[in-house]
Design an enzyme around this catalytic site. Structure first.
Site, short mmCIF file in Angstrom:
data_model
loop_
_atom_site.label_atom_id
_atom_site.label_comp_id
_atom_site.label_asym_id
_atom_site.label_seq_id
_atom_site.Cartn_x
_atom_site.Cartn_y
_atom_site.Cartn_z
N LYS A 165 0.79 -1.23 0.00
CA LYS A 165 0.00 0.00 0.00
C LYS A 165 0.82 1.29 0.00
CE LYS A 165 -2.18 -1.78 3.59
NZ LYS A 165 -3.09 -2.01 4.74
N ASP A 200 -5.73 -5.60 10.74
CA ASP A 200 -7.06 -4.94 10.79
C ASP A 200 -8.21 -5.92 10.54
OD1 ASP A 200 -6.35 -5.19 8.14
OD2 ASP A 200 -6.95 -3.17 7.56
MG MG Z 1 -7.82 0.66 8.13
#
Ligand code: MG
Ligand code: ADP
Length: 463
Positions: A165, A200
């Site tokens: 990312k 997450d």
């Molecule tokens: Mg997040």
């Protein structure tokens, strides 16, 4: 005119290459299931890492006390404190702040990044009001949500496998990120212990389970994409540790790295990938998630400008700038309901410096957004079907009334309505009427933060 026809031919060809008929989605789902098995069988057995999370018990609702969470995984990071009341899932009070990460820290040195995070955390702790109570003599405890692939060694330690990312900090790779954070907290004179290191997806699963017992999987669709689910411990051949009492283990799939010959990839996707920070990796993520969708749209528009003078005789310079068109802007154009598509017009002008676009041009751009979003949403649904199949929850068994809830979070899912609707409709289409009644997708709003705090609570040193 010839130009228009050529532009439409480029668009049409792209649309055909992006096609996701139901048969293809089933192939993708089956490939996902196969890769899940392979990733569980042996380390490195699949593109899917199927990481063992060391979470073998999910929150029960009895967690009690003051806990913190820190969520690092995209462009922002969040810090959160939550006062848990115990007895059946009571959050008495919670507070958070969100801080954006200065871009230079995403590709700089490890200490600089962790020092910045720890200093923001220290500020947050210093601002604590009287509604939060830490029993005297106790150390503060934190759930650290770190949403990059990590090979965990225990619930509170793990080495970074690679950045994704848009992060790229060489000296963190291979390091224990809990140790990195702990050292940075010490440099800030912050007395806090990391009690749980989670992804997450794991946080979202834990946060979802806290309020709903039927939550068995979680999917994130944000800057990146990933999924986690509850596996039977004895179905994990590569797990050589003691079987947990619960008989279960949460698996972080790292599904962003999924790849299959069945994925509809175009030349634009190949170009995006080869010019990315991590060529050849995260291919599923690169056609699904928020970091990339806008840039796919830009790339097709650039081709239409270069080869068919779609925006006139000159190619708009800004259209050549990678990532200048962000997914939230793509989504704003896609959702434009005005009769003259004025949102599309103003986005083109403000972001790309293209003015005076015709309605016909704007319509074609909305169509392009739709093609890119539809492919991403339908493939996400196919991935989810793969997980449901692995869990044996894609069909209704005789006489069983089992409900399956998938906790979902992430800015893409939350804000991109067309994407979300398409995903949910496709999942229904794939499951069929009967089975889809037992499968529920539930938005778990920032469940990952609370989930990490809950896991810190259940792994507290004071239990
Ligand atoms: Mg997040
Ligand atoms: P992260 O994934 O970085 O932890 P979020 O879950 O908040 O953070 O997701 C943020 C991402 O969601 C952004 O990078 C963007 O790609 C996407 N996003 C945010 N707002 C929108 C929007 N309005 N429309 C489409 N995508 C959005």
């Amino acid at each position: 005119s010839g130009r228009w026809a050529r532009a439409m031919a480029i668009l049409k060809e792209f649309e055909e290459k992006c096609a996701t008929p139901i048969g293809k989605l089933r192939q993708v789902a089956d490939a996902m299931t196969v890769e899940m098995h392979a990733g569980l069988a042996s380390e490195g057995g699949s593109k899917l890492k199927m990481l063992i999370s060391y979470v073998d018990n999910l929150p029960t609702g009895d967690e009690k006390g003051l806990f913190y969470a820190l969520d690092l995984g995209g462009t922002n990071f969040r810090v959160l404190r939550v006062q848990l009341g115990g007895n059946d899932g009571q959050v008495l009070k919670q507070e958070f702040t969100e801080v954006s990460i200065p871009p230079h820290l995403m590709t700089g040195g490890s200490d600089e990044l962790f020092d910045y995070i720890a200093s923001e955390l220290a500020k947050f702790v210093a601002s604590e009001g009287e509604d939060f109570h830490l029993p005297p003599g106790r150390q503060r405890e934190l759930g650290f949500t770190f949403s990059f692939p990590v090979r965990q060694i225990s619930i509170a330690s793990g080495n970074l496998i690679k950045w994704t990312k848009g992060f790229n900090i060489e000296d963190t790779v291979g390091q224990d990120v809990v140790l990195e954070l702990t050292k940075a907290m010490e440099r800030q004179d912050l007395d806090m212990r990391v009690a749980a290191l989670v992804n997450d997806t794991i946080g979202t699963l834990a946060g979802g389970r806290y309020t709903n017992n039927d939550v068995v999987a979680a999917v994130i669709l944000g800057t990146g994409t990933n999924a986690a689910y509850v596996e039977r411990a004895h179905a994990i051949p590569k797990w050589h540790g003691l079987l947990p009492k619960s008989g279960e283990m949460v698996i972080n799939m790292e599904w962003g790295n999924f790849r299959s010959s069945h994925l509809p990839l175009t030349e634009y996707d190949h170009a995006l990938d080869s010019e990315s920070l991590n060529p050849g990796e995260q291919i599923f993520e690169k056609i699904i998630s928020g970091m990339y969708l806008g840039d796919i749209v830009r790339r097709v528009l650039l081709r239409m400008a270069e080869e068919a003078a779609f925006f006139g005789d000159t190619v708009p310079l800004k259209l050549t700038v990678p990532f200048i068109l962000r997914t939230p802007d793509m989504s704003a154009m896609h959702h434009d309901t005005s009769s003259d598509l004025k949102v599309v017009g103003s986005k083109l002008k403000d972001i790309l410096g293209i003015s005076n676009t015709s309605l016909k041009t704007r319509r074609a751009i909305v169509e392009l957004c739709n093609i890119v979003a539809t492919r991403g949403a339908r493939l996400s649904a196919a991935g989810m079907l793969g997980i449901l199949k692995k869990m044996g929850r894609d069909i209704i068994k005789e006489g069983e009334k089992q409900r399956t809830v998938v906790a979902m979070d992430g800015g893409l899912y939350e804000h991109y309505t067309e994407f979300r609707n398409c995903l949910e409709n496709t999942l229904k289409e794939l499951l069929g009427e009967e089975a889809s009644e037992s499968v529920v997708v539930e938005h778990s709003n920032d469940g990952s933060g609370i989930g990490a705090a809950l896991l810190a609570a259940s792994h507290s040193q004071y239990l």
